[in-house]
Design a protein around this motif. Structure first.
Motif, short mmCIF file in Angstrom:
data_model
loop_
_atom_site.label_atom_id
_atom_site.label_comp_id
_atom_site.label_asym_id
_atom_site.label_seq_id
_atom_site.Cartn_x
_atom_site.Cartn_y
_atom_site.Cartn_z
N HIS A 61 39.61 37.80 49.09
CA HIS A 61 39.90 39.04 48.38
C HIS A 61 41.37 39.45 48.57
O HIS A 61 41.99 39.96 47.65
N ALA A 64 33.53 43.08 45.59
CA ALA A 64 34.79 42.41 45.21
C ALA A 64 35.80 43.42 44.72
O ALA A 64 36.99 43.35 45.06
N THR A 114 39.35 44.18 46.66
CA THR A 114 40.59 43.89 45.96
C THR A 114 41.43 45.15 45.76
O THR A 114 42.64 45.16 45.96
#
Length: 342
Positions: free
Chosen positions: A81, A189, A193
């Motif tokens: 990530h 995710a 991120t």
């Protein structure tokens, strides 16, 4: 094939809900980019991306804590990530840096070459099979990119390379996302991120200003904290909110409907963005942008169609090269695990 993948292939498709979610998501993403383009008149791009990340974190983290597993705050896959965040922070800084110099439709048309790059990179680095049909489609798509950029025309400026570089960084980030695969939910995710992007963007802006002399025409790249921050706080909060909402709606669409059905509607971002830019700023895309846009859309849809056929032949869940390719979208190209996303 894993049991999780088997369960996903048996999830009933709610076509209308999926299409409506995609279309609503595209509208929110266009609103996000319109806000970004407007705020760049008074705010550096670094600050806008940072504030957007903070707002998204404040809104998204409580949702994930409420939903619980499989959406996790901490993950052993954080290095992947982090790598995606580095690519996306650098890429979207370039993408938004082009906004004051180009029309919204022109910038986003060039960016939508990302699905084509992803298909090419997947063939090279992931050893995914690519036949002559998809090779021909990729060639046509990249011809569309060249036409949209018009490098031999009098109106060409090197700034047009910036969204192309963003498309490349985005495509590489999607290759990493494919490595992550089903090991992560889309919410996890996105949180990872966005968190890393928020941490990286201000140091990246400072480093850029130390290495490059920023001229007056690139005022939006200078590392300053403007006094207009307090005055524009509502627009800044809205920037983070609409971006997160668009991303969640897009995730929902791929959760409840077949990817083969909803993926083509991702490309409606382009005509929506062109229409909004016309009514807000009287921007009329040049003919080469419209021709390039058409070729990129057709090429991307055909590449996606070939991937769907290949996935069905091998009885695997579909992974779309063009899925979720919208500016600023950090999601993984898979289906979230939780049916109660919204």
């Amino acid at each position: 094939m894993s049991s999780l993948a088997t369960e996903r292939t048996n999830i009933p498709s709610r076509a209308l809900e999926g299409i409506l979610c995609v279309e609503a998501g595209m509208v929110f993403f266009v609103i996000q980019d319109v806000l970004m383009k407007s705020l760049l008149n008074t705010h550096p791009v670094w600050n806008l991306i940072f504030v957007r990340s903070v707002v998204t974190l404040v809104l998204l983290m409580p949702v994930m804590l409420w939903l619980g597993p499989p959406h996790r705050i901490f993950t052993p896959l954080w290095p992947l990530h982090f790598a995606r965040a580095v690519l996306l922070a650098a890429g979207f800084s370039l993408f938004y840096a082009a906004f004051p110099f180009m029309g919204l439709a022109e910038v986003t048309t060039i960016f939508f070459s990302a699905p084509l790059m992803t298909a090419l990179l997947a063939a090279v680095f992931l050893r995914e099979t690519i036949g002559w049909h998809r090779i021909a489609a990729l060639i046509i798509g990249f011809i569309g990119v060249v036409i949209a950029m018009n490098p031999v025309g009098d109106s060409f400026t090197w700034v047009a390379i910036l969204p192309l570089l963003c498309a490349l960084t985005y495509a590489i980030s999607q290759i990493i996302a494919r490595k992550i695969g089903e090991g992560e939910s889309s919410l996890t995710a996105g949180l990872q991120t966005i968190s890393f992007m928020g941490l990286l963007i201000l140091p990246l802006g400072w480093l850029t200003n130390q290495v490059i002399t920023i001229g007056p025409e690139f005022q939006h790249l200078r590392m300053t904290w403007p006094t207009a921050l307090a005055r524009d706080w509502l627009d800044l909060m809205l920037l983070g909110f609409v971006g997160m909402l668009g991303w969640i709606l897009l995730s929902r669409a791929y959760q409840v409907a077949n990817a083969s059905l909803v993926a083509p509607f991702d490309y409606t971002y382009l005509p929506i963005a062109a229409g909004v830019a016309y009514f807000m700023w009287s921007e009329i895309p040049p003919s080469n942008t419209l021709v390039g846009m058409a070729l990129i859309i057709l090429s991307g849809l055909y590449v996606g169609f070939r991937e769907i056929r290949a996935a069905r032949r091998h009885d695997e869940p579909t992974v779309m090269a063009e899925a979720a390719f919208v500016p600023g979208g950090p999601m993984l190209p898979n289906i979230p695990d939780d049916e109660n996303l919204l």
